[in-house]
Design a protein around this motif. Structure first.
Motif, PDB file in Angstrom:
ATOM      1  N   GLY A 158      46.767  46.019  97.484  1.00  0.00           N
ATOM      2  CA  GLY A 158      45.731  46.785  96.815  1.00  0.00           C
ATOM      3  C   GLY A 158      45.761  48.229  97.301  1.00  0.00           C
ATOM      4  N   LEU A 159      45.312  49.144  96.452  1.00  0.00           N
ATOM      5  CA  LEU A 159      45.307  50.561  96.798  1.00  0.00           C
ATOM      6  C   LEU A 159      43.884  51.077  96.909  1.00  0.00           C
ATOM      7  CD1 LEU A 159      48.092  51.808  94.345  1.00  0.00           C
ATOM      8  CD2 LEU A 159      48.339  51.060  96.715  1.00  0.00           C
ATOM      9  N   LYS A 160      43.665  51.981  97.843  1.00  0.00           N
ATOM     10  CA  LYS A 160      42.361  52.622  97.962  1.00  0.00           C
ATOM     11  C   LYS A 160      42.113  53.505  96.740  1.00  0.00           C
ATOM     12  CE  LYS A 160      42.033  52.488 102.990  1.00  0.00           C
ATOM     13  NZ  LYS A 160      41.792  53.250 104.238  1.00  0.00           N
ATOM     14  N   PRO A 161      40.843  53.838  96.452  1.00  0.00           N
ATOM     15  CA  PRO A 161      40.556  54.652  95.264  1.00  0.00           C
ATOM     16  C   PRO A 161      41.229  56.015  95.337  1.00  0.00           C
ATOM     17  CG  PRO A 161      38.607  54.431  96.660  1.00  0.00           C
ATOM     18  CD  PRO A 161      39.617  53.461  97.182  1.00  0.00           C
ATOM     19  N   SER A 162      41.343  56.659  94.181  1.00  0.00           N
ATOM     20  CA  SER A 162      42.057  57.943  94.115  1.00  0.00           C
ATOM     21  C   SER A 162      41.372  59.032  94.934  1.00  0.00           C
ATOM     22  CB  SER A 162      42.213  58.390  92.662  1.00  0.00           C
ATOM     23  OG  SER A 162      40.960  58.686  92.077  1.00  0.00           O
ATOM     24  N   SER A 163      40.098  58.833  95.305  1.00  0.00           N
ATOM     25  CA  SER A 163      39.422  59.821  96.160  1.00  0.00           C
ATOM     26  C   SER A 163      40.102  59.933  97.521  1.00  0.00           C
ATOM     27  CB  SER A 163      37.951  59.433  96.344  1.00  0.00           C
ATOM     28  OG  SER A 163      37.842  58.132  96.912  1.00  0.00           O
ATOM     29  N   ARG A 183      47.679  64.350  94.611  1.00  0.00           N
ATOM     30  CA  ARG A 183      48.765  64.485  93.649  1.00  0.00           C
ATOM     31  C   ARG A 183      49.548  65.750  93.975  1.00  0.00           C
ATOM     32  NH1 ARG A 183      46.087  63.078  87.719  1.00  0.00           N
ATOM     33  NH2 ARG A 183      46.150  60.803  87.946  1.00  0.00           N
ATOM     34  N   VAL A 184      50.850  65.657  93.750  1.00  0.00           N
ATOM     35  CA  VAL A 184      51.710  66.824  93.937  1.00  0.00           C
ATOM     36  C   VAL A 184      52.338  67.146  92.585  1.00  0.00           C
ATOM     37  CG1 VAL A 184      53.674  67.800  95.160  1.00  0.00           C
ATOM     38  CG2 VAL A 184      52.181  66.159  96.331  1.00  0.00           C
ATOM     39  N   ARG A 185      52.027  68.317  92.040  1.00  0.00           N
ATOM     40  CA  ARG A 185      52.600  68.751  90.760  1.00  0.00           C
ATOM     41  C   ARG A 185      53.821  69.625  91.022  1.00  0.00           C
ATOM     42  NH1 ARG A 185      51.433  69.297  85.435  1.00  0.00           N
ATOM     43  NH2 ARG A 185      49.441  68.220  85.718  1.00  0.00           N
ATOM     44  N   PHE A 186      54.903  69.345  90.277  1.00  0.00           N
ATOM     45  CA  PHE A 186      56.147  70.107  90.373  1.00  0.00           C
ATOM     46  C   PHE A 186      56.199  71.096  89.218  1.00  0.00           C
ATOM     47  CE2 PHE A 186      56.773  66.498  92.973  1.00  0.00           C
ATOM     48  CZ  PHE A 186      57.821  66.754  93.848  1.00  0.00           C
ATOM     49  N   ARG A 187      56.281  72.378  89.553  1.00  0.00           N
ATOM     50  CA  ARG A 187      56.366  73.426  88.548  1.00  0.00           C
ATOM     51  C   ARG A 187      57.437  74.410  89.007  1.00  0.00           C
ATOM     52  NH1 ARG A 187      50.925  76.132  87.872  1.00  0.00           N
ATOM     53  NH2 ARG A 187      50.419  74.241  86.668  1.00  0.00           N
ATOM     54  N   ARG A 232      55.166  73.726  94.401  1.00  0.00           N
ATOM     55  CA  ARG A 232      54.592  72.405  94.631  1.00  0.00           C
ATOM     56  C   ARG A 232      53.092  72.571  94.815  1.00  0.00           C
ATOM     57  NH1 ARG A 232      58.977  72.061  93.149  1.00  0.00           N
ATOM     58  NH2 ARG A 232      60.766  70.898  94.022  1.00  0.00           N
ATOM     59  N   ILE A 233      52.307  71.995  93.918  1.00  0.00           N
ATOM     60  CA  ILE A 233      50.852  72.164  93.922  1.00  0.00           C
ATOM     61  C   ILE A 233      50.209  70.839  94.308  1.00  0.00           C
ATOM     62  CG2 ILE A 233      48.834  72.823  92.567  1.00  0.00           C
ATOM     63  CD1 ILE A 233      50.872  74.252  90.659  1.00  0.00           C
ATOM     64  N   VAL A 234      49.500  70.820  95.442  1.00  0.00           N
ATOM     65  CA  VAL A 234      48.852  69.609  95.941  1.00  0.00           C
ATOM     66  C   VAL A 234      47.382  69.613  95.542  1.00  0.00           C
ATOM     67  CG1 VAL A 234      48.273  68.253  97.995  1.00  0.00           C
ATOM     68  CG2 VAL A 234      50.444  69.510  97.894  1.00  0.00           C
ATOM     69  N   THR A 235      46.941  68.531  94.893  1.00  0.00           N
ATOM     70  CA  THR A 235      45.551  68.393  94.462  1.00  0.00           C
ATOM     71  C   THR A 235      44.954  67.145  95.079  1.00  0.00           C
ATOM     72  OG1 THR A 235      46.095  69.434  92.338  1.00  0.00           O
ATOM     73  CG2 THR A 235      44.017  68.230  92.472  1.00  0.00           C
ATOM     74  N   ASP A 236      43.805  67.285  95.719  1.00  0.00           N
ATOM     75  CA  ASP A 236      43.114  66.139  96.297  1.00  0.00           C
ATOM     76  C   ASP A 236      42.397  65.335  95.223  1.00  0.00           C
ATOM     77  OD1 ASP A 236      43.846  66.757  98.926  1.00  0.00           O
ATOM     78  OD2 ASP A 236      42.185  68.170  99.137  1.00  0.00           O
ATOM     79  N   SER A 287      41.322  54.988  83.597  1.00  0.00           N
ATOM     80  CA  SER A 287      42.137  53.979  82.916  1.00  0.00           C
ATOM     81  C   SER A 287      43.626  54.157  83.164  1.00  0.00           C
ATOM     82  CB  SER A 287      41.861  54.014  81.408  1.00  0.00           C
ATOM     83  OG  SER A 287      42.240  55.270  80.863  1.00  0.00           O
ATOM     84  N   GLU A 288      44.027  55.343  83.631  1.00  0.00           N
ATOM     85  CA  GLU A 288      45.436  55.590  83.890  1.00  0.00           C
ATOM     86  C   GLU A 288      45.800  55.441  85.372  1.00  0.00           C
ATOM     87  OE1 GLU A 288      47.556  55.961  81.445  1.00  0.00           O
ATOM     88  OE2 GLU A 288      45.835  55.733  80.095  1.00  0.00           O
ATOM     89  N   LEU A 289      44.832  55.129  86.213  1.00  0.00           N
ATOM     90  CA  LEU A 289      45.071  55.010  87.644  1.00  0.00           C
ATOM     91  C   LEU A 289      45.439  53.581  88.021  1.00  0.00           C
ATOM     92  CD1 LEU A 289      42.095  57.186  88.925  1.00  0.00           C
ATOM     93  CD2 LEU A 289      44.476  57.883  88.602  1.00  0.00           C
TER      94      LEU A 289
END
Length: 276
Positions: free
Chosen positions: A42-47, A51-55, A59-63, A70-72
């Motif tokens: 099992g995984l802990k909640p997304s909180s 996420r790391v976005r590649f552009r 590299r953009i890190v978002t907490d 529904s997509e998690l």
């Protein structure tokens, strides 16, 4: 991969009830007994995630938390089944993993055969196979195995007194579930220690009296364990090249696959698949 999709309750950090944990434990036990389940968590909640976005080079890190519940993913299993239909039937038997309506998604892994067109000479597949073999080797465990030539009880008592060792088990030749081969033991060794395990700090050490009272400078073997029989056979054969097979790989009462080999440098090894 069998993916448990997140729900409002899982994203809120609500833990499953005792009843659900018991039901899921029983379900997992069925999967393991059927030889299907390879892993699952099992995984802990997304909180609690990022996420790391590649552009480009950025590299953009978002907490977390993240909005699109529904997509998690809230958990997963890895199964090995014969078909998608079999996986569907097993999912239908699962308890609802959430307190509300929920979804479980089933996805297939790519196999290297799927990339045959992109890998016409097989070089990428060969590299992938080498990486898998390397990963399996990293799961191996190494432990010293000491032979005391008839003084094992004395040695265990000494290590307990001098080093605070904990003796975890000791089994004598007379207690062996399988009869000791005729002529293997020196006379009077029938009640000597066939196998013992003791711990000093965090290090576990294996030991035995051996089969006679002839001590030697090379009175030890290195015990090497692997989780799969394929890895066990491959490493055993590699150690035997230029050396000597002392006991061929075979099933024993303590291991589904066990053998002894002395390599070309004179180092003795015991290679095995540990008993589950």
């Amino acid at each position: 991969m069998v993916i448990v999709k997140a729900s409002p309750s899982s994203e809120a950090g609500e833990l499953p009830s005792t009843e659900l944990l018991e039901a899921m434990g029983n379900y997992n036990e069925q999967l393991v007994k059927a030889g299907i389940m390879k892993s699952g968590d099992g995984l802990k909640p997304s909180s609690a995630g990022v996420r790391v976005r590649f552009r480009g080079d950025e590299r953009i890190v978002t907490d977390g938390p993240f909005a699109e519940t529904s997509e998690l993913i809230a958990g997963y299993w890895l199964w090995e089944v014969a078909s998608m239909e079999e996986a569907i039937e097993w999912v239908k038997r699962a308890p609802n993993p959430m307190n509300e309506e929920s979804d479980i998604e089933i996805r297939q892994f790519f196999e290297m055969e799927d990339f045959a067109e992109q890998d016409p000479d097989g070089k990428i597949a060969e590299q992938e196979n080498e990486l898998r073999n390397t990963a399996v080797l990293r799961d191996g465990t190494l432990a010293p195995y000491l032979f005391f030539a008839g003084r094992c009880d004395e040695a265990l008592d000494f290590y307990q007194q001098a080093l605070g060792a904990s003796v975890l088990m000791r089994m004598r030749f007379s207690e062996s579930p399988d009869p000791v081969p005729e002529g293997m033991l020196q006379q009077g060794f029938e009640n000597k220690i066939m196998h013992a395990t003791f711990q000093i700090g965090t290090q576990t050490i294996l030991c035995s009296d051996g089969c006679d009272d002839k001590p030697s400078f090379d009175g030890f073997r290195l015990s090497l364990s692997f989780p799969s029989e394929d890895a066990c056979r491959r490493i055993f054969d590699a150690l035997a090249e230029g050396g000597k097979v002392d006991m061929p790989l075979d099933k024993t009462f303590w291991s589904p696959l066990y053998g002894m080999v002395t390599d070309k440098f004179g180092v003795g090894w015991m290679v095995m698949v540990p008993c589950e």
